[in-house]
Design a protein around this motif. Structure first.
Motif: not given
Length: 313
Positions: A184-197
């Motif tokens: 869920t954290v990765c899905e939120a597209a945070p600034d440090w992971l903008p394209n998700r994973a």
């Protein structure tokens, strides 16, 4: 708009598949079609939408995959087997070079995993370890058996792109609540992971693997082909499995046979099963499907794959 499609699956990863070679539609339209046909609350449902597209000088045909939220993925290896089957049948061939969004893959008919199970072998890669290309920021260029401070977990992860990005953690037992929290954290597209994973927890079971994945744009899924490929490569990279050795990779949808090489190429061999074919009306703007007509059920294929899954349980 009305679309003909085949409802299919690879290792339980299910999709409506459209032969789009003669269709010239904008990406925004395909995104709406994906949201409509892949909606689990609707009459078709799926983990995403697959498109068989035209080839070019280097490729016999192409594949596109839109997630159920309308976003487009770089690839989907379970889906690739289904698209490859459709392409083989359309062109009367049994092997092909397939164009993906950002890469290519080789696919060919393989010996059936079990009687009546159409089986495709696909070769994809090379695996990419430089996370700055995702981008994943603040963790250097490679993540191999390392914790990631921005995640709500102290587990060690290995980052592999196949070519879509995956975070893989090897665990003694899969905690789905923790997997969902990390995903869920990765899905939120945070600034440090903008394209998700995509995020996978993997159990080593003897010389085989069991993979559970929170898939980008989908959520918790019974199967993800590129996650299985990334997990096999990560297992080899971290010394859990030897490069060049074929093993079974299990998931809630079934299994594939897999082999990773030290050059980053990964081969998967698994089913490409048709469940039914039909058509549906699609309201692209609202992302709603309706008036579904079923033309054919592939009962023999359904039964053959059910026998495989029953044999795993």
């Amino acid at each position: 708009m009305r679309f003909d499609f085949v409802k299919c699956h690879g290792s339980g990863n299910d999709f409506p598949l459209i032969d789009a070679r003669a269709l010239d539609l904008d990406d925004s339209v395909w995104a709406g079609v994906a949201r409509a046909l892949a909606d689990r609350r609707g009459p078709v449902g799926g983990d995403g939408l697959l498109l068989l597209t035209d080839g070019d000088k280097l490729h016999d045909f192409g594949m596109r995959m839109f997630n159920s939220d309308g976003s487009e993925a770089e690839t989907c290896l379970n889906g690739l087997r289904c698209v490859a089957r459709a392409g083989f049948e359309a062109l009367a061939v049994d092997r092909a070079e397939v164009r993906l969004k950002t890469s290519s893959a080789h696919a060919e008919r393989d010996a059936d995993l079990a009687t009546g199970v159409v089986t495709i072998r696909e070769t994809a890669g090379p695996a990419e370890l430089d996370v700055t290309h995702w981008p994943l920021r603040g963790a250097g260029h490679q993540i191999v058996q390392q914790s990631i401070g921005n995640l709500p977990s102290a587990r060690l992860f290995t980052a592999v792109a196949m070519p879509n990005p995956h975070l893989v953690s090897f665990v003694d037992a899969i905690d789905e609540a923790e997997l969902v929290a990390v995903g869920t954290v990765c899905e939120a597209a945070p600034d440090w992971l903008p394209n998700r994973a995509n995020v996978s927890f993997v159990e080593l079971r003897g010389m085989d693997l069991f993979v559970r994945t929170f898939e980008r744009g989908v959520g918790l899924t019974d199967s993800c082909g590129s996650a299985m490929a990334a997990s096999v490569f990560a297992a080899c990279l971290t010394g859990r499995v030897e490069f060049g050795v074929e093993l079974s990779v299990f998931n809630r949808g079934g299994l594939v046979r897999a082999q990773a090489e030290s050059d980053g190429m990964v081969r998967l061999s698994g089913n490409a099963t048709y469940d039914w074919s039909g058509s549906a009306d699609v309201d692209v703007d609202r992302g709603i499907a309706g008036d579904v007509t079923v033309d054919r059920h592939f009962n023999n294929e359904i039964a053959a794959w059910a026998a495989v899954v029953d044999g795993i349980a």
